[in-house]
Structure formats: C-alpha cells, structure tokens
Write a protein that holds these residues in place. Structure first.
Motif, PDB file in Angstrom:
ATOM      1  N   GLY A   1       5.126 -12.618   8.314  1.00  0.00           N
ATOM      2  CA  GLY A   1       4.082 -12.502   7.318  1.00  0.00           C
ATOM      3  C   GLY A   1       3.080 -11.414   7.619  1.00  0.00           C
ATOM      4  N   ARG A   2       3.071 -10.925   8.859  1.00  0.00           N
ATOM      5  CA  ARG A   2       2.118  -9.894   9.250  1.00  0.00           C
ATOM      6  C   ARG A   2       2.808  -8.685   9.862  1.00  0.00           C
ATOM      7  NH1 ARG A   2      -1.909 -12.112  13.499  1.00  0.00           N
ATOM      8  NH2 ARG A   2      -0.257 -11.489  14.937  1.00  0.00           N
ATOM      9  N   ARG A   3       3.963  -8.910  10.468  1.00  0.00           N
ATOM     10  CA  ARG A   3       4.616  -7.846  11.248  1.00  0.00           C
ATOM     11  C   ARG A   3       5.058  -6.667  10.394  1.00  0.00           C
ATOM     12  NH1 ARG A   3      10.808  -9.547  12.382  1.00  0.00           N
ATOM     13  NH2 ARG A   3      11.302 -10.283  10.291  1.00  0.00           N
ATOM     14  N   MET A   4       5.435  -6.895   9.126  1.00  0.00           N
ATOM     15  CA  MET A   4       5.966  -5.824   8.294  1.00  0.00           C
ATOM     16  C   MET A   4       4.875  -4.975   7.650  1.00  0.00           C
ATOM     17  SD  MET A   4       9.125  -6.626   8.807  1.00  0.00           S
ATOM     18  CE  MET A   4      10.165  -5.788   7.643  1.00  0.00           C
ATOM     19  N   LYS A   5       3.725  -5.589   7.363  1.00  0.00           N
ATOM     20  CA  LYS A   5       2.647  -4.886   6.653  1.00  0.00           C
ATOM     21  C   LYS A   5       1.453  -4.564   7.549  1.00  0.00           C
ATOM     22  CE  LYS A   5       4.914  -5.329   2.758  1.00  0.00           C
ATOM     23  NZ  LYS A   5       5.643  -4.196   2.174  1.00  0.00           N
ATOM     24  N   GLY A   6       1.375  -5.194   8.715  1.00  0.00           N
ATOM     25  CA  GLY A   6       0.268  -4.931   9.623  1.00  0.00           C
ATOM     26  C   GLY A   6      -1.039  -5.522   9.127  1.00  0.00           C
ATOM     27  N   ASP A   7      -2.099  -5.323   9.903  1.00  0.00           N
ATOM     28  CA  ASP A   7      -3.439  -5.707   9.465  1.00  0.00           C
ATOM     29  C   ASP A   7      -4.444  -4.741  10.080  1.00  0.00           C
ATOM     30  OD1 ASP A   7      -3.518  -6.491  12.098  1.00  0.00           O
ATOM     31  OD2 ASP A   7      -3.857  -8.618  11.712  1.00  0.00           O
ATOM     32  N   GLY A   8      -5.697  -4.897   9.721  1.00  0.00           N
ATOM     33  CA  GLY A   8      -6.703  -3.956  10.183  1.00  0.00           C
ATOM     34  C   GLY A   8      -6.967  -2.864   9.153  1.00  0.00           C
ATOM     35  N   GLN A   9      -7.885  -1.964   9.493  1.00  0.00           N
ATOM     36  CA  GLN A   9      -8.368  -0.964   8.544  1.00  0.00           C
ATOM     37  C   GLN A   9      -7.274  -0.011   8.075  1.00  0.00           C
ATOM     38  OE1 GLN A   9     -11.740   1.260   9.944  1.00  0.00           O
ATOM     39  NE2 GLN A   9     -11.957   2.423   8.049  1.00  0.00           N
ATOM     40  N   VAL A  10      -6.466   0.503   8.999  1.00  0.00           N
ATOM     41  CA  VAL A  10      -5.414   1.458   8.625  1.00  0.00           C
ATOM     42  C   VAL A  10      -4.394   0.783   7.713  1.00  0.00           C
ATOM     43  CG1 VAL A  10      -3.522   2.890   9.487  1.00  0.00           C
ATOM     44  CG2 VAL A  10      -5.711   2.853  10.703  1.00  0.00           C
ATOM     45  N   ALA A  11      -3.967  -0.430   8.075  1.00  0.00           N
ATOM     46  CA  ALA A  11      -3.005  -1.167   7.245  1.00  0.00           C
ATOM     47  C   ALA A  11      -3.580  -1.476   5.878  1.00  0.00           C
ATOM     48  CB  ALA A  11      -2.585  -2.447   7.956  1.00  0.00           C
ATOM     49  N   ASP A  12      -4.877  -1.807   5.815  1.00  0.00           N
ATOM     50  CA  ASP A  12      -5.518  -2.085   4.533  1.00  0.00           C
ATOM     51  C   ASP A  12      -5.541  -0.845   3.645  1.00  0.00           C
ATOM     52  OD1 ASP A  12      -5.941  -4.700   5.255  1.00  0.00           O
ATOM     53  OD2 ASP A  12      -8.056  -4.415   5.798  1.00  0.00           O
ATOM     54  N   GLN A  13      -5.795   0.311   4.220  1.00  0.00           N
ATOM     55  CA  GLN A  13      -5.799   1.550   3.445  1.00  0.00           C
ATOM     56  C   GLN A  13      -4.420   1.844   2.861  1.00  0.00           C
ATOM     57  OE1 GLN A  13      -7.267   4.370   6.335  1.00  0.00           O
ATOM     58  NE2 GLN A  13      -9.416   3.826   6.001  1.00  0.00           N
ATOM     59  N   ILE A  14      -3.387   1.604   3.665  1.00  0.00           N
ATOM     60  CA  ILE A  14      -2.012   1.812   3.189  1.00  0.00           C
ATOM     61  C   ILE A  14      -1.697   0.850   2.053  1.00  0.00           C
ATOM     62  CG2 ILE A  14       0.416   1.563   3.859  1.00  0.00           C
ATOM     63  CD1 ILE A  14      -0.425   2.648   6.640  1.00  0.00           C
ATOM     64  N   ALA A  15      -2.080  -0.407   2.210  1.00  0.00           N
ATOM     65  CA  ALA A  15      -1.835  -1.408   1.163  1.00  0.00           C
ATOM     66  C   ALA A  15      -2.554  -1.037  -0.130  1.00  0.00           C
ATOM     67  CB  ALA A  15      -2.286  -2.784   1.650  1.00  0.00           C
ATOM     68  N   GLN A  16      -3.782  -0.531  -0.018  1.00  0.00           N
ATOM     69  CA  GLN A  16      -4.540  -0.134  -1.204  1.00  0.00           C
ATOM     70  C   GLN A  16      -3.877   1.037  -1.925  1.00  0.00           C
ATOM     71  OE1 GLN A  16      -8.556   0.584   0.196  1.00  0.00           O
ATOM     72  NE2 GLN A  16      -8.749  -1.511   0.978  1.00  0.00           N
ATOM     73  N   LEU A  17      -3.339   1.978  -1.157  1.00  0.00           N
ATOM     74  CA  LEU A  17      -2.652   3.113  -1.769  1.00  0.00           C
ATOM     75  C   LEU A  17      -1.421   2.652  -2.542  1.00  0.00           C
ATOM     76  CD1 LEU A  17      -2.915   5.836   1.033  1.00  0.00           C
ATOM     77  CD2 LEU A  17      -3.934   5.938  -1.252  1.00  0.00           C
ATOM     78  N   PHE A  18      -0.685   1.681  -1.999  1.00  0.00           N
ATOM     79  CA  PHE A  18       0.489   1.174  -2.710  1.00  0.00           C
ATOM     80  C   PHE A  18       0.098   0.372  -3.948  1.00  0.00           C
ATOM     81  CE2 PHE A  18       3.176   2.526   0.732  1.00  0.00           C
ATOM     82  CZ  PHE A  18       4.388   2.759   0.094  1.00  0.00           C
ATOM     83  N   THR A  19      -1.028  -0.319  -3.902  1.00  0.00           N
ATOM     84  CA  THR A  19      -1.518  -1.010  -5.089  1.00  0.00           C
ATOM     85  C   THR A  19      -1.829  -0.013  -6.201  1.00  0.00           C
ATOM     86  OG1 THR A  19      -2.448  -2.825  -3.782  1.00  0.00           O
ATOM     87  CG2 THR A  19      -3.330  -2.508  -6.000  1.00  0.00           C
ATOM     88  N   ILE A  20      -2.477   1.082  -5.837  1.00  0.00           N
ATOM     89  CA  ILE A  20      -2.778   2.141  -6.807  1.00  0.00           C
ATOM     90  C   ILE A  20      -1.494   2.756  -7.345  1.00  0.00           C
ATOM     91  CG2 ILE A  20      -3.789   4.448  -7.075  1.00  0.00           C
ATOM     92  CD1 ILE A  20      -5.883   3.590  -4.945  1.00  0.00           C
ATOM     93  N   ALA A  21      -0.547   3.040  -6.444  1.00  0.00           N
ATOM     94  CA  ALA A  21       0.705   3.676  -6.840  1.00  0.00           C
ATOM     95  C   ALA A  21       1.504   2.801  -7.795  1.00  0.00           C
ATOM     96  CB  ALA A  21       1.535   3.994  -5.604  1.00  0.00           C
ATOM     97  N   ARG A  22       1.582   1.510  -7.504  1.00  0.00           N
ATOM     98  CA  ARG A  22       2.331   0.609  -8.383  1.00  0.00           C
ATOM     99  C   ARG A  22       1.660   0.487  -9.745  1.00  0.00           C
ATOM    100  NH1 ARG A  22       3.035  -2.877  -3.278  1.00  0.00           N
ATOM    101  NH2 ARG A  22       5.204  -2.516  -2.675  1.00  0.00           N
ATOM    102  N   THR A  23       0.337   0.496  -9.765  1.00  0.00           N
ATOM    103  CA  THR A  23      -0.384   0.413 -11.042  1.00  0.00           C
ATOM    104  C   THR A  23      -0.161   1.668 -11.872  1.00  0.00           C
ATOM    105  OG1 THR A  23      -2.084  -1.000 -10.036  1.00  0.00           O
ATOM    106  CG2 THR A  23      -2.653   0.117 -12.095  1.00  0.00           C
ATOM    107  N   ARG A  24      -0.166   2.812 -11.207  1.00  0.00           N
ATOM    108  CA  ARG A  24      -0.022   4.084 -11.922  1.00  0.00           C
ATOM    109  C   ARG A  24       1.411   4.361 -12.354  1.00  0.00           C
ATOM    110  NH1 ARG A  24      -3.467   8.638  -8.498  1.00  0.00           N
ATOM    111  NH2 ARG A  24      -5.569   7.774  -8.852  1.00  0.00           N
ATOM    112  N   TYR A  25       2.357   4.100 -11.456  1.00  0.00           N
ATOM    113  CA  TYR A  25       3.705   4.625 -11.652  1.00  0.00           C
ATOM    114  C   TYR A  25       4.783   3.561 -11.894  1.00  0.00           C
ATOM    115  CZ  TYR A  25       1.161   8.433  -9.382  1.00  0.00           C
ATOM    116  OH  TYR A  25       0.226   9.379  -9.051  1.00  0.00           O
ATOM    117  N   PHE A  26       4.475   2.295 -11.615  1.00  0.00           N
ATOM    118  CA  PHE A  26       5.497   1.253 -11.747  1.00  0.00           C
ATOM    119  C   PHE A  26       5.000   0.064 -12.569  1.00  0.00           C
ATOM    120  CE2 PHE A  26       6.708   3.664  -8.033  1.00  0.00           C
ATOM    121  CZ  PHE A  26       8.085   3.715  -8.100  1.00  0.00           C
TER     122      PHE A  26
END
Length: 357
Positions: free
Chosen positions: A308-333
């Motif tokens: 549940g955590r190993r694939m996506k990570g946690d912390g500030q860097v992981a949160d930034q990556i997750a936010q970028l994918f949220t934006i990308a999915r909203t825009r493009y998918f």
C-alpha cells in the motif's frame, strides 16, 4: 569519465555476489587495469540462453498492490538490462546473481506452451486474467528466436482465455494478428512500459530495450487497431525522469492510450548496490541528489516493503509526483477508462474446438 569505466549495453556495471551463496569472488584491480590498458573487457558482454523445463508455469500472485492475480513468465532473467528492475533479485533463487547474470544468463522455459495448455484444459481451472509476464519481459530480444510468447498467445486464443501483456518491446507487433483475434472477444489488454521520452535517458536506464521512437510507434499501431493499451511510467526516478510526467502523459494520450499508471522506484535487495554503482559510473555528479530523493520517498531508506505504500512512496517528493499524475489524468485521460477482460467464453472452449483461423 573514461570510456572503459562504463560497461556499454548493460545496466549492471560490475559483478555482484548472490547473497544465498556462501562463497564470493572479486576481480583483482591489477587484472582490471591490464584489461583496460589493452582495450579488453574483463567481463563477458555476451548473452547465454539456458533451457529449463519447469513443472508448473502459472504463478499465483499474492501481492495486494500489484493488481493481478496470476502471472506467467516464459523467460527468467531479462536481456533488456534495466538497471532499476525489481525482478533482478529473483535470479538469485536460480543460483545466479542479480547483476550481470540477470541480463546475460537467460533461462528459457521451453515447455511453457504445453504446461499452459494442460492448465487451461483442466476441469478445475476457472478463467481469470493471466499476465504475461509480470516478472521479466516476454518480448525481450530472445523471443524473436524462441517465439514462446507467440505460442502462448495461440493457446490463449484456442481456449478463448483472457490474457494481459506487460512489455516495453516493439516486437509485440509481430503478433498483431493474434492480438486482433483475442480483441474480438475482449480477451486482451496491453500494458506498455514507457519511462521517458528522451532517447539518451532510455539508453542508460534501459540499454537493450526498444527505442522510445519505436515504443511510441507501437502504441500508435496498437490503438489504431483498437487494442486496449495502458501505459506504465514505471518507475519514476526523482531527478532522472520525474520532470517528464506531464509531457509524457500528454504524448501517450494523444497516441490513444486508455490509461496511465506509475510506480516510484524502490531499490530492494541487491538492486540498491547495483543502482548505486550505476550512478557512480553514469551520473556521478547527480548521484547523491538522486539517492537522497529516493530515500525521501521511502522514510529514509532506498526501499520500502510495506504493501500500500511501497509502490507510490510517501513524503514530500512522492506527494509532488502524485499531484502531477492527478493533474495529468484530469487533463489528458478524463474520459478514458480501463475495461474488464472477458472470462465467460473459456468454459465453452476447454476442449479447444476451434483453431486460430
């Protein structure tokens, strides 16, 4: 950086011990200096294929965060040589090492088609999607010679059984006839791995894989044929490909990809040592920054094994990556989705009544 300091065409850059073995070896520095001075390689760069005949071929997957139930790997080891590959550690169970052995000593499961057919004919087997491969790429270069993956697809079609494919190789297009046949009855999905849009990054991360140009062409051809195709940007490695999330998502969406997913790199087992050595020889000026950012994603370590955590990570860097994918999915998918595979036909075809065409 001198030319001989990096082993071209391979991900792993040095011998590494198998931690199951009680004895280890090392190459003496005077021997290495002799080889480099005479423009000779101290390490064989050739691939050897080893025939194996397992008793079973379908693996039950118990990891709750992988999204698959069964996998089938026609090959163990992978000539692609992706330096980050989580499957490297599995090579140690076969008596080899996770470094150069993993990408140069490939085990060929020659009886995989016969084992699959026996399983699909079994009265006790209930249809459920089986993933090719899940561990090592079923379309790695040696598939061109052995064609085990094609034979497996013929059996999946014969018994009308659902199958998913994970690959980063354009060789999949050789089997477009079978993919189209399977797609008639919603029996196929493809997960295409594209980690970067930059050829130079691909060449050092994934030295023997298809070029990015070919992978994008492969995506385009698959979607032109209406084959359900999903993109895996896996793994995201901070400060190597993390800046490409939005442009890569945009590009693959334009080419017809149905969905996109990602994982954050985790350097489990021997991969931490392999990846660190690779950084020293490939990106020495960025080594500390990259390793520190990976650690930021895994509570100060290079790896996290918690489901549940190993694939996506946690912390500030992981949160930034997750936010970028949220934006990308909203825009493009936004209006795209993943369809379930059809499991209803297999029971009627357990005797293999129909042939391919």
């Amino acid at each position: 950086m001198k030319a001989h300091e990096r082993l071209k065409g391979r991900g792993a850059q040095a011998p590494i011990d198998n931690h199951f073995e009680s004895l280890s070896h090392e190459l003496r520095s005077d021997f290495l200096n002799y080889c480099f001075a005479n423009d000779e390689s101290a390490i064989s760069n050739k691939t050897s294929c080893i025939d194996t005949f397992p008793k079973t071929i379908i693996n039950k997957v118990n990891s709750p965060d992988l999204g698959l139930t069964f996998s089938l790997n026609p090959y163990q080891g992978c000539e692609h040589g992706c330096v980050y590959c989580y499957a490297r550690n599995s090579h140690e169970y076969w008596g080899y090492n996770a470094g150069l052995d993993f990408e140069s000593k490939i085990l060929i499961k020659k009886n995989a088609p016969e084992l699959l057919e026996a399983k699909l004919k079994s009265t006790s087997w209930k249809a459920a999607p089986i993933v090719l491969s899940g561990n090592t790429d079923c379309y790695q270069p040696i598939e061109k010679e052995y064609q085990i993956t094609r034979k497996l697809l013929e059996i999946f079609w014969k018994y009308r059984h659902p199958v998913s494919i994970i690959t980063k190789n354009s060789l999949i297009l050789r089997d477009l006839d079978l993919l189209n046949a399977l797609h008639q009855y919603q029996l196929i999905s493809v997960h295409l791995s594209i980690t970067t849009l930059e050829e130079d990054t691909k060449n050092i991360l994934e030295p023997r894989t298809a070029s990015i140009k070919k992978r994008l062409q492969t995506l385009s051809t698959l979607t032109d044929n209406n084959i359900p195709t999903h993109i895996m940007m896996a793994p995201i490695i901070p400060s190597i490909n993390s800046h490409e999330i939005l442009p890569l998502c945009k590009k693959v969406s334009e080419l017809g990809a149905d969905t996109i997913n990602y994982t954050i790199v985790r350097l489990n087992g021997a991969i931490g040592q392999i990846f660190t050595t690779w950084l020293e020889k490939t990106l020495p000026d960025r080594k500390d920054k990259i390793l520190n950012q990976i650690k930021e994603c895994h509570n100060g370590a290079l790896n996290d094994s918690v489901y549940g955590r190993r694939m996506k990570g946690d912390g500030q860097v992981a949160d930034q990556i997750a936010q970028l994918f949220t934006i990308a999915r909203t825009r493009y998918f936004k209006n795209k989705k993943k369809s379930a595979l059809n499991t209803s036909m297999h029971q009627s075809f357990k005797n293999g009544q129909l042939t391919l065409f």
